[in-house]
Design a protein around this motif. Sequence first.
Motif, PDB file in Angstrom:
ATOM      1  N   ILE A 230       0.869  -1.183   0.000  1.00  0.00           N
ATOM      2  CA  ILE A 230       0.000   0.000   0.000  1.00  0.00           C
ATOM      3  C   ILE A 230       0.905   1.232   0.000  1.00  0.00           C
ATOM      4  O   ILE A 230       1.663   1.457   0.947  1.00  0.00           O
ATOM      5  N   GLN A 231       0.846   1.998  -1.064  1.00  0.00           N
ATOM      6  CA  GLN A 231       1.683   3.194  -1.137  1.00  0.00           C
ATOM      7  C   GLN A 231       1.138   4.285  -0.215  1.00  0.00           C
ATOM      8  O   GLN A 231      -0.065   4.433  -0.028  1.00  0.00           O
ATOM      9  N   TYR A 232       2.054   5.038   0.386  1.00  0.00           N
ATOM     10  CA  TYR A 232       1.683   6.142   1.273  1.00  0.00           C
ATOM     11  C   TYR A 232       2.188   7.431   0.622  1.00  0.00           C
ATOM     12  O   TYR A 232       3.377   7.559   0.327  1.00  0.00           O
ATOM     13  N   THR A 233       1.304   8.385   0.386  1.00  0.00           N
ATOM     14  CA  THR A 233       1.669   9.543  -0.447  1.00  0.00           C
ATOM     15  C   THR A 233       1.535  10.876   0.278  1.00  0.00           C
ATOM     16  O   THR A 233       1.592  11.928  -0.356  1.00  0.00           O
ATOM     17  N   GLU A 234       1.379  10.888   1.588  1.00  0.00           N
ATOM     18  CA  GLU A 234       1.262  12.162   2.295  1.00  0.00           C
ATOM     19  C   GLU A 234       2.596  12.907   2.253  1.00  0.00           C
ATOM     20  O   GLU A 234       3.664  12.316   2.433  1.00  0.00           O
ATOM     21  N   ASN A 273       8.235  13.518   1.148  1.00  0.00           N
ATOM     22  CA  ASN A 273       7.412  12.370   1.516  1.00  0.00           C
ATOM     23  C   ASN A 273       7.486  12.114   3.020  1.00  0.00           C
ATOM     24  O   ASN A 273       8.572  12.105   3.598  1.00  0.00           O
ATOM     25  N   TYR A 279       6.708   2.141   8.484  1.00  0.00           N
ATOM     26  CA  TYR A 279       6.543   2.150   7.028  1.00  0.00           C
ATOM     27  C   TYR A 279       7.901   2.039   6.337  1.00  0.00           C
ATOM     28  O   TYR A 279       8.932   2.454   6.866  1.00  0.00           O
ATOM     29  N   THR A 281      10.689   2.765   3.277  1.00  0.00           N
ATOM     30  CA  THR A 281      11.150   3.646   2.212  1.00  0.00           C
ATOM     31  C   THR A 281      12.363   2.976   1.582  1.00  0.00           C
ATOM     32  O   THR A 281      13.003   2.123   2.207  1.00  0.00           O
ATOM     33  N   LYS A 301       7.110  10.108  12.979  1.00  0.00           N
ATOM     34  CA  LYS A 301       7.029  10.491  11.569  1.00  0.00           C
ATOM     35  C   LYS A 301       8.326  11.170  11.169  1.00  0.00           C
ATOM     36  O   LYS A 301       8.839  12.027  11.891  1.00  0.00           O
ATOM     37  N   PHE A 311       5.833   3.108   1.555  1.00  0.00           N
ATOM     38  CA  PHE A 311       4.726   2.155   1.485  1.00  0.00           C
ATOM     39  C   PHE A 311       4.686   1.307   2.741  1.00  0.00           C
ATOM     40  O   PHE A 311       5.628   1.282   3.544  1.00  0.00           O
ATOM     41  N   THR A 312       3.594   0.603   2.922  1.00  0.00           N
ATOM     42  CA  THR A 312       3.462  -0.391   3.978  1.00  0.00           C
ATOM     43  C   THR A 312       2.924  -1.671   3.364  1.00  0.00           C
ATOM     44  O   THR A 312       2.720  -1.736   2.145  1.00  0.00           O
TER      45      THR A 312
END
Length: 403
Positions: A230-234, A273, A279, A281, A301, A311-312
Motif C-alpha cells: 500500500i503506497q503512502y503519499t502524504e 514524503n 513504514y 522507504t 514520523k 509504502f506499507t
Amino acid sequence: MMSKEKRRVPKLRFPGFTEDWEQRKFSDLYEKISEKNDLSYSLDKIISVANMYYKSDAKVSNEEYLRTYNIFRYGEIAFEGNKSKNFAYGRFVENTIGDGIISHVFEVFRPIVKYDIYFWKYYINYEPIMGKVLSRCTKKTTMMTNLVAKDFLKETILVPTLAEQKQIGTLLNTLDKFITLHQRKLDNLKLKKKALLQKLFPKNGERYPELRFPGFTDTWEQRKLGDYLIQYTEITTQNNQYPVLTSSRKGLFFQTDYYDGNQIASKDNTGYNIVPYGYFTYRHMSDDEIFHFNINYIVDKGIVSTLYPVFTTKNLNSNYLQLQLNYGSEFRKYAVLLKQGGSRTYMYFNKLKDLKLTISTSIDEQEIIAKFFISFEKLITLHQRKLDHLKLQKKALLQQMFV
C-alpha cells in the motif's frame, strides 16, 4: 616550569615512572638506510606497507625488477606518503612481521638505540604527534607527500625510558589483539547471517528454501508484490515539519546524525514524503548495491526526498519482506533489468509492484524468519558496540599515554 613539566609527562603512567620524557632528535634514534635486494628475497617476501603483511598475490614484470626493492627488516620503519583523512602528511609504519622487501618508493629508517618495537609501532604512527613533525619535513604532491629525510632526522620527539616503553607497548599490543579477536567474531557473525539468508529464501526458480524451521513444509508461492503493498503519499505542508531521514545500506538515520550535522537535504523540505513509524522507504543506490529497503523504527514520523517512495504492507510481515527484498536474489535480478538512471539508479513504485516474488504464504513462517534475523541482528549490534567501545578505549589510552 609547570607548563614544561606537563609537556614532558603523559597524563597516564604506570606506577614507578615519574621522570620527564627526554627530548631526542630523530637522528639519535634512527638512521636512513638504502639496502637493496640482491634477490635474496623473492616475491613471497614482498610486504604491504599499508597493512603490514606479506602479499601473496604480488606480481612483478620480471625477477630482475626485484633488485630495485628496498630490504625492510623487522623493527625498521618505512614512510608511506599516501595522504588520507587520518594522516594528512602520510605516516610511518613499523615492520612487526619480519624481514622482507618493499618498493623503492618507501624510505626506510633503522633504529640505532635500544627500543621496544610495540611502543614505537604505535608512537611513530600517532598522528596528533607525528602529523606536526611530518608537516615540517614533507613536500606535497598531487596525491602523496614526499619525505625530506634530512629534515625529518633534525626533528625532535619526547622519548620515555626503555622500561616505560615496554610497559606501554605491551598494554597497547594486548589491547590491539583483543580488538582483532572481537573484529573476527563480528566478521564471522556477519558471514553466518549472509549464509543463513541465502539458505532461508528460495533460489531463483525454486519453490522451497534450502533451510526451513521445523513444522513448515508447504510450497512457497510466486505472487505479484503489488498485491501486498500500500503506497503512502502524504507530503509535508511546511518546512522542517518532521525530522529529515536518510536511507542507507546500514539502515535509516536522522540526517543530522548520519552526516554529523554537516549536510542537509535542502533549505526547504516542504513537499517531502512523510514516512510514518513502521513504514518502508527505499533509496536509489550506486554500483552493484542497486537498492536498499528500510523501515522507520526510529521516529513517529520522518520525511524523505520525493525520490524515495513510501509504502506499507498488508497480509505480509514487513520485517520478513524487508529481508527478502534486501537479500533475496529475485529482487536483485529484477532491479538490474528495470532500474533507471546512470550512476545513481532509481525505481518507481509502480515498477516495484510488478515484481513477482516467491514467498511463504504462511504468516507464521514469515514471522519466525523475521524474529530469527532480528535476534541475530541484535547479536551483531552488541558485538559491534563492544568493538567500538574497545577502539574508543584504545584512542583514549593513546591520548593519555603519549606526550
